[in-house]
Design a protein around this motif. Sequence first.
Motif, short mmCIF file in Angstrom:
data_model
loop_
_atom_site.label_atom_id
_atom_site.label_comp_id
_atom_site.label_asym_id
_atom_site.label_seq_id
_atom_site.Cartn_x
_atom_site.Cartn_y
_atom_site.Cartn_z
N ASN A 1 0.85 -1.19 0.00
CA ASN A 1 0.00 0.00 0.00
C ASN A 1 0.89 1.24 0.00
O ASN A 1 0.57 2.26 0.60
CB ASN A 1 -0.92 -0.01 1.23
N PRO B 1 -5.53 3.64 4.77
CA PRO B 1 -5.30 2.23 5.10
C PRO B 1 -5.97 1.31 4.08
O PRO B 1 -7.06 1.60 3.57
CB PRO B 1 -5.92 2.07 6.48
N THR C 1 -7.46 -2.46 3.60
CA THR C 1 -7.89 -3.70 4.25
C THR C 1 -8.01 -4.81 3.21
O THR C 1 -8.67 -4.64 2.18
CB THR C 1 -9.23 -3.52 4.97
N VAL C 2 -7.34 -5.91 3.49
CA VAL C 2 -7.44 -7.12 2.67
C VAL C 2 -8.05 -8.18 3.58
O VAL C 2 -7.46 -8.56 4.59
CB VAL C 2 -6.06 -7.57 2.16
N SER C 3 -9.24 -8.66 3.24
CA SER C 3 -9.97 -9.52 4.17
C SER C 3 -9.59 -10.99 4.04
O SER C 3 -9.80 -11.76 4.98
CB SER C 3 -11.48 -9.38 3.96
N ARG D 1 -3.82 -14.04 11.55
CA ARG D 1 -5.18 -13.63 11.21
C ARG D 1 -5.43 -13.76 9.71
O ARG D 1 -4.50 -13.65 8.90
CB ARG D 1 -5.43 -12.18 11.63
N SER E 1 -7.21 -11.65 7.91
CA SER E 1 -7.24 -10.34 7.27
C SER E 1 -6.11 -9.46 7.79
O SER E 1 -5.49 -9.76 8.82
CB SER E 1 -8.58 -9.64 7.52
N VAL E 2 -5.86 -8.39 7.05
CA VAL E 2 -4.83 -7.44 7.44
C VAL E 2 -5.23 -6.06 6.96
O VAL E 2 -5.87 -5.91 5.92
CB VAL E 2 -3.45 -7.84 6.85
N THR E 3 -4.87 -5.05 7.75
CA THR E 3 -5.04 -3.67 7.32
C THR E 3 -3.65 -3.04 7.25
O THR E 3 -2.93 -2.99 8.25
CB THR E 3 -5.93 -2.88 8.29
N TRP F 1 3.54 -5.07 3.40
CA TRP F 1 3.23 -6.07 4.41
C TRP F 1 3.59 -7.45 3.87
O TRP F 1 3.36 -7.75 2.69
CB TRP F 1 1.74 -6.04 4.75
N LEU G 1 -10.88 -7.51 -1.44
CA LEU G 1 -10.74 -6.12 -1.01
C LEU G 1 -12.13 -5.59 -0.67
O LEU G 1 -12.93 -5.29 -1.56
CB LEU G 1 -10.12 -5.29 -2.13
N THR H 1 -11.01 0.96 -1.68
CA THR H 1 -9.57 1.03 -1.45
C THR H 1 -8.99 2.42 -1.72
O THR H 1 -7.90 2.72 -1.25
CB THR H 1 -8.84 0.05 -2.37
#
Length: 410
Positions: free
Chosen positions: A82, A88, A90-92, A122, A124-126, A133, A154, A158
Amino acid sequence: MRRARSRIAVAVLGAATALALLTPVTAHASAGPGYGWVGSWHAAMTTAASSGPSAEGFTDTTLRQVAHLSVGGDSLRVRLSNAYGTGPLTVSAVTVAPRRDSAAGTPAVDPGSLAPASFGGRKSVTIPAGADWVSDPVDITVPDDSDLVVSMHLPGPTGPATTHQAGYATSFTAPGEATTDTGEAFTRLDTARYFLSGVDVTARSRGSVVFFGDSITDGVVSTVDANLRYPDQVADRLLTRPDSRECGVLNSGISGNRLLTDAGSAGEPALARFERDVLSRPGVRSVVLLEGINDIGNSRGAVEPGELIAVYRQFLDRAHDEGLRVVGATLTPFEGAGYYTEEGEADRQAVNEWIRTSGEFDAVVDFDAVVRDPDDPGRIRPEYDPGDHLHPNDAGFAAMAGALDLRAVC
């Protein structure tokens, strides 16, 4: 872990190839293979384009993209970026799967091959704006010279997407959360890349080599989904070595990129992206530097050769400080291209003379000698020219790949 794949034969180069290489001078990286993380695939990222999917971003969408790996391994990590986001990201959910040989150019995967990626345990990640990341290790075996299908959901919106415009690999999209879909839900999006910036593998290898440059390194005009960029074809040569001497190949080319100036969606200038596109990748031993023709062409020859040489020297210093070798590549012909000028050609010749004779690089590959027309040396050989008089075609990329001394890079 190899699979066979037909290739365009490296062209017979005659006397030009005999002059194309200078002997490597000094090693700056430690020798010998080891087992651990090594970069297998990379896409250098830029800001969103002014229009299209990257400008619009994505909402409740699954992207399915393909990374063509150089070396394989018995586990992998996915790198998301990113870096140029405005907020931010977020990728779920993310899944990975080796692609079937027969599925090239399609979104199809075998359902039993899909494996989820996690981030700190986890699903997901933000990712903060401006950040990259790395996923947790995924326990999946991937072969050398193979395609890895990466799907990410996504939730969005985004905002403008961190992207790589000239991916020359088909990407796909599906509505909603479709990371475990076998392919039926997906339709073709384009040939750019979004948010996906790298894949690392665990393997016994000598490390990796970064190919740093502009559209010629990026593979512009190469056949889509065929993986015939010149770094890809170098990767094939490296895979003919025994497993313990294999090397990962990372393509850090950005179409339109320059040494001296930020060209927007053509990426930050060379030194500004050195950290992200070279040093942040695991196992890097060397860099092949082919860049400067866009500075010369876009300035219509107004850039002085000494300005470009100063950047090369800074690049060399920073790489050597990190124990990396640098292979200098001469700039290829561009007479007939839209931004050609006689002043620019004089600058190209001056820069190439310094690259060949300065002794400051650890090794030199003379791509100019490889692809120039012997009857008209300011131009690319007709059999390598797709018509724009600037970018080599697939056969030209094969000739470039065949000219590189593998001992100089890894």
